[in-house]
Design an enzyme around this catalytic site. Structure first.
Site, PDB file in Angstrom:
ATOM      1  N   GLU A 119       0.822  -1.204   0.000  1.00 19.41           N
ATOM      2  CA  GLU A 119       0.000   0.000   0.000  1.00 19.41           C
ATOM      3  C   GLU A 119       0.858   1.256   0.000  1.00 19.41           C
ATOM      4  O   GLU A 119       0.533   2.260  -0.648  1.00 19.41           O
ATOM      5  CB  GLU A 119      -0.926  -0.012   1.217  1.00 19.41           C
ATOM      6  CG  GLU A 119      -1.999  -1.092   1.129  1.00 19.41           C
ATOM      7  CD  GLU A 119      -2.846  -1.189   2.373  1.00 19.41           C
ATOM      8  OE1 GLU A 119      -4.054  -0.938   2.284  1.00 19.41           O
ATOM      9  OE2 GLU A 119      -2.285  -1.497   3.447  1.00 19.41           O
ATOM     10  N   GLU A 139      -4.192  -9.382   3.560  1.00 19.61           N
ATOM     11  CA  GLU A 139      -5.060  -9.083   4.703  1.00 19.61           C
ATOM     12  C   GLU A 139      -6.285  -9.987   4.797  1.00 19.61           C
ATOM     13  O   GLU A 139      -6.709 -10.373   5.891  1.00 19.61           O
ATOM     14  CB  GLU A 139      -5.498  -7.606   4.653  1.00 19.61           C
ATOM     15  CG  GLU A 139      -4.427  -6.609   5.050  1.00 19.61           C
ATOM     16  CD  GLU A 139      -3.504  -6.232   3.919  1.00 19.61           C
ATOM     17  OE1 GLU A 139      -2.695  -5.311   4.077  1.00 19.61           O
ATOM     18  OE2 GLU A 139      -3.574  -6.870   2.842  1.00 19.61           O
TER      19      GLU A 139
END
Length: 265
Positions: A119, A139
């Site tokens: 990210e 995730e």
């Protein structure tokens, strides 16, 4: 005394920002985010800095994202779970939701760029990767979501089906695939990685600094605008550029057959 989590150096108009926890693959804990916030504040405020390079220490990872051991301890203490964005968290606004940063940031990626590390790279303007780089958002396999923008940036930067495949399964992506989809700017052997990054920073430093900031602001702000509206919107850095000495210097230097001398004013 605990050593810093981030190394920060400035030289020749380039800010070098290095996540420095190689023993845990540059996993980011609370202190890392606090240190990074100060770094990005300085990058934006220092007009001598024209570009920043974000890297990870060691030869195994750019960053594997959130320090999950720390997160587990925070859970044990009853600290509320996080969600999308960094509001109310240490280091806010983090690079991943620091939408007003006007200096270009290059991610130098070697090894793993996973979870929050991926990210972080996605939030940069350019990504230069080694052929050993590995990207992924795991995730979903941990009962989490990629809350630092991965869910939003990946769907914008990849074809929808490709992005959803990676978001919903946590599958990893190699450097060649990332290049094929235009997710990174270049992929080179690791021994050429630093040289390639230097080539990009040199090109950015040669560019007029106010033009770079104006273009970054206008391009990013206009992404979700209708094209007609993008032409008529106001961009603060473009107003500064067009009234600047540099806007006169560029054509003058061209006419005089010399290199321009940028002042950023």
């Amino acid at each position: 005394m605990t050593r810093p989590r981030v190394r920060y150096e400035k030289k020749d108009h380039v800010a070098h920002v290095t996540l420095d926890r190689p023993e845990v693959l540059n996993a980011m804990d609370v202190r890392t985010h606090e240190e990074l916030a100060d770094v990005w504040d300085d990058v934006e405020a220092d007009d001598d800095v024209r570009v920043a390079v974000l890297a990870g220490a060691g030869d195994r990872a750019f960053s594997v994202g959130q320090d999950l051991k720390e997160r587990a301890e925070l859970n044990r203490r009853g600290t509320p779970p996080t969600t999308f964005g960094s509001r109310g968290q240490p280091g806010h606004p983090r690079l991943t939701d620091r939408f007003t940063l006007t200096k270009p940031v290059i991610a130098r990626v070697h090894g793993y760029a996973l979870g929050g590390g991926f990210e972080l790279a996605l939030a940069c303007d350019l990504i230069i990767a080694s052929d050993a780089a590995v990207f992924g958002l795991p995730e979903v396999r941990l009962g989490l979501v990629p809350g630092a923008g991965g869910a939003f940036r990946l769907i914008r930067q990849l074809p929808q089906k490709v992005a959803m495949g990676h978001l919903l399964t946590g599958r990893r992506m190699d450097a060649a695939t990332a290049l094929r989809f235009g997710l990174v700017n270049e992929v080179v052997p690791v021994e050429r990685l630093d040289g390639c990054v230097r080539e990009w920073t040199a090109d950015l430093v040669r560019s007029a600094p106010l033009s770079v900031r104006a273009l970054k602001q206008a391009a990013m702000a206009s992404v979700d605008m209708p094209l007609e509206g993008a032409f008529t919107a106001e961009y603060a850095w473009e107003e500064r550029r067009r009234r600047s000495a540099d806007a006169v210097e560029g054509p003058r230097a061209f006419a005089e057959k010399r290199d321009p001398i940028w002042t950023g004013r």
